[in-house]
Enzyme design. Structure first.
Site, short mmCIF file in Angstrom:
data_model
loop_
_atom_site.label_atom_id
_atom_site.label_comp_id
_atom_site.label_asym_id
_atom_site.label_seq_id
_atom_site.Cartn_x
_atom_site.Cartn_y
_atom_site.Cartn_z
N GLY A 11 6.61 0.46 10.41
CA GLY A 11 5.55 0.07 9.83
C GLY A 11 5.42 0.10 8.41
O GLY A 11 6.61 0.51 7.94
N MET A 12 4.61 0.08 7.45
CA MET A 12 4.48 0.09 5.92
C MET A 12 4.98 1.44 5.39
O MET A 12 5.77 1.52 4.70
CB MET A 12 3.11 -0.22 5.35
CG MET A 12 3.26 -0.32 3.74
SD MET A 12 1.84 -1.09 3.15
CE MET A 12 0.59 0.02 3.70
N ILE A 38 4.27 5.93 21.54
CA ILE A 38 3.80 7.32 21.62
C ILE A 38 2.79 7.55 22.50
O ILE A 38 2.47 8.71 22.92
CB ILE A 38 3.38 7.91 20.11
CG1 ILE A 38 2.26 7.10 19.55
CG2 ILE A 38 4.50 7.68 19.25
CD1 ILE A 38 1.61 7.61 18.51
N TRP A 62 -2.66 3.03 15.31
CA TRP A 62 -3.77 1.83 15.40
C TRP A 62 -4.34 1.86 14.30
O TRP A 62 -5.07 2.67 14.07
CB TRP A 62 -4.56 1.93 16.77
CG TRP A 62 -5.64 0.71 16.70
CD1 TRP A 62 -6.55 0.76 15.77
CD2 TRP A 62 -5.73 0.23 18.00
NE1 TRP A 62 -7.40 -0.42 16.30
CE2 TRP A 62 -7.00 -0.76 17.48
CE3 TRP A 62 -5.16 -0.07 18.99
CZ2 TRP A 62 -7.37 -1.93 18.46
CZ3 TRP A 62 -5.59 -1.17 19.78
CH2 TRP A 62 -6.89 -2.15 19.38
N THR A 102 -6.15 10.14 7.31
CA THR A 102 -6.84 9.08 6.30
C THR A 102 -8.08 9.54 5.75
O THR A 102 -8.44 10.47 6.44
CB THR A 102 -7.32 7.81 7.37
OG1 THR A 102 -8.16 6.99 6.64
CG2 THR A 102 -8.05 8.36 8.70
N TYR A 126 -12.36 4.15 14.06
CA TYR A 126 -11.04 4.44 13.64
C TYR A 126 -11.12 5.88 13.19
O TYR A 126 -10.09 6.75 13.64
CB TYR A 126 -10.53 3.40 12.52
CG TYR A 126 -9.35 3.62 11.66
CD1 TYR A 126 -8.02 3.52 12.28
CD2 TYR A 126 -9.47 4.35 10.48
CE1 TYR A 126 -6.86 3.74 11.48
CE2 TYR A 126 -8.47 4.48 9.43
CZ TYR A 126 -7.20 4.28 10.08
OH TYR A 126 -5.98 4.88 9.43
#
Ligand SMILES: NC(=O)c1ccc[n+]([C@@H]2O[C@H](COP(=O)([O-])OP(=O)(O)OC[C@H]3O[C@@H](n4cnc5c(N)ncnc54)[C@H](OP(=O)(O)O)[C@@H]3O)[C@@H](O)[C@H]2O)c1
Length: 286
Positions: A11-12, A38, A62, A102, A126
């Site tokens: 991923g980034m 995972i 996700w 986040t 999320y």
């Protein structure tokens, strides 16, 4: 030197995490989604036994914020249960876990921003699933770190800055929301901060790996246009209401950085200086 294992390594952030570790001469096992899912507890336990890491950095997630509204159970399986699987395996192996989280765990109604210890109150699915991941990591006795980041951009993977570089290069006008404030952050800076955190032997707990200062998406887009040699006047300010989305976004998700000072470390620098440093890398890669 520690033995590191990175999940979500393609991923980034995962790619920059591996790059930062290699640059610091730290041995790293990089596992992309194909090498380790995972959500599979047995596979997680097996991989940790196989590689015996001292530190696991969980960059797997996700990340489809809007799709999580309709698919919260699937998002929770990755962001909550996946983190819990890693925490359980780390506890058995005696490894430390760095769980990436986040700004979306906060509601965004706090104009002064959020300290590490402020009470999370996510606005969307999320954010709820990422909060579950935080709780799983912090439940790891004496070895769980939560590193919250926000508004990420980087050389690997789609992101807002990359999209704006495309518009700037085409000389296209663009309408961008001007009523959400946050801290644009380079994924390579987050990775370097995590290396410093573990090397310093900092106490487990919550840390905010975002740039200092703050701007709006509109302010960020204008700066990308300027740095790319395009006319910032092509960037029109619009309200969030102009782009209704399935998931609500926090209005102001500026994060405080007291945790770094308590650990004797400097926070990431100002968002606009970081963007200026990142731009040549981002422009070369696109
Ligand atoms: N991007 C942002 O602006 C931002 C902001 C705040 C926080 N974060 C957090 O930063 C972290 C890294 O995000 P990112 O931007 O690097 O996201 P990304 O580019 O979407 O990377 C996430 C990676 O996780 C992998 N993955 C998904 N499900 C998995 C599973 N079940 N098992 C193993 N790997 C799985 C994905 O692989 P596939 O693509 O193959 O499924 C992808 O390689 C995440 O924790 C995210 O919540 C990101």
């Amino acid at each position: 030197m520690s033995r590191w294992l990175v999940t979500g390594a393609t991923g980034m952030l995962g790619r920059d995490m591996c790059l930062a570790l290699q640059r610091h001469g730290e041995p790293v096992t990089a596992l992309g989604h194909r090498e380790l899912d995972i959500t599979d507890a047995a596979a997680v336990a097996g991989r940790l036994r196989e590689h015996g890491p001292d530190v696991v950095v969980n960059c797997a997630a996700w990340t489809a914020v809007d799709a999580a509204e309709q698919h919260e159970a699937q998002a929770l399986a990755v962001n909550g249960t996946g983190a819990a699987n890693l925490a359980g395996a780390c506890a058995r192996q005696g490894a430390r876990l760095v769980q990436i989280s986040t700004d979306y765990v906060f509601g965004g109604d706090q104009p002064r921003g959020y300290a590490e210890e402020d009470h999370p109150a996510p606005l969307n699915a999320y954010g709820r699933t990422k909060l579950a991941g935080e709780r799983a990591a912090l439940g790891l006795p004496g070895a769980g770190y939560v590193v919250r980041t926000a508004w990420l951009y980087g050389a690997h993977g789609p992101n807002f800055v990359a999209a704006m570089i495309g518009k700037a290069r085409a000389g296209s006008p663009v309408r961008v929301v001007a009523d959400q404030r946050g801290q644009p952050t380079w994924s390579l800076d987050v990775a370097a901060q995590i290396v410093a955190l573990i090397r310093a032997g900092a106490r487990p707990g919550v840390y905010h790996a975002t740039s200092t200062g703050a701007t709006t998406w509109h302010g960020l887009a204008r700066e990308v246009f300027r740095l790319a040699g395009a006319d910032p006047g092509l960037v029109e300010a619009v309200p969030s209401a102009a782009y209704p989305r399935p998931a609500a976004r926090p209005r102001c998700s500026v994060l405080g950085h007291g945790g770094w000072a308590r650990a004797g470390l400097a926070p990431i620098g100002a968002w606009d200086s970081a963007l200026a440093l990142a731009m040549p890398v981002l422009l070369a890669g696109r």
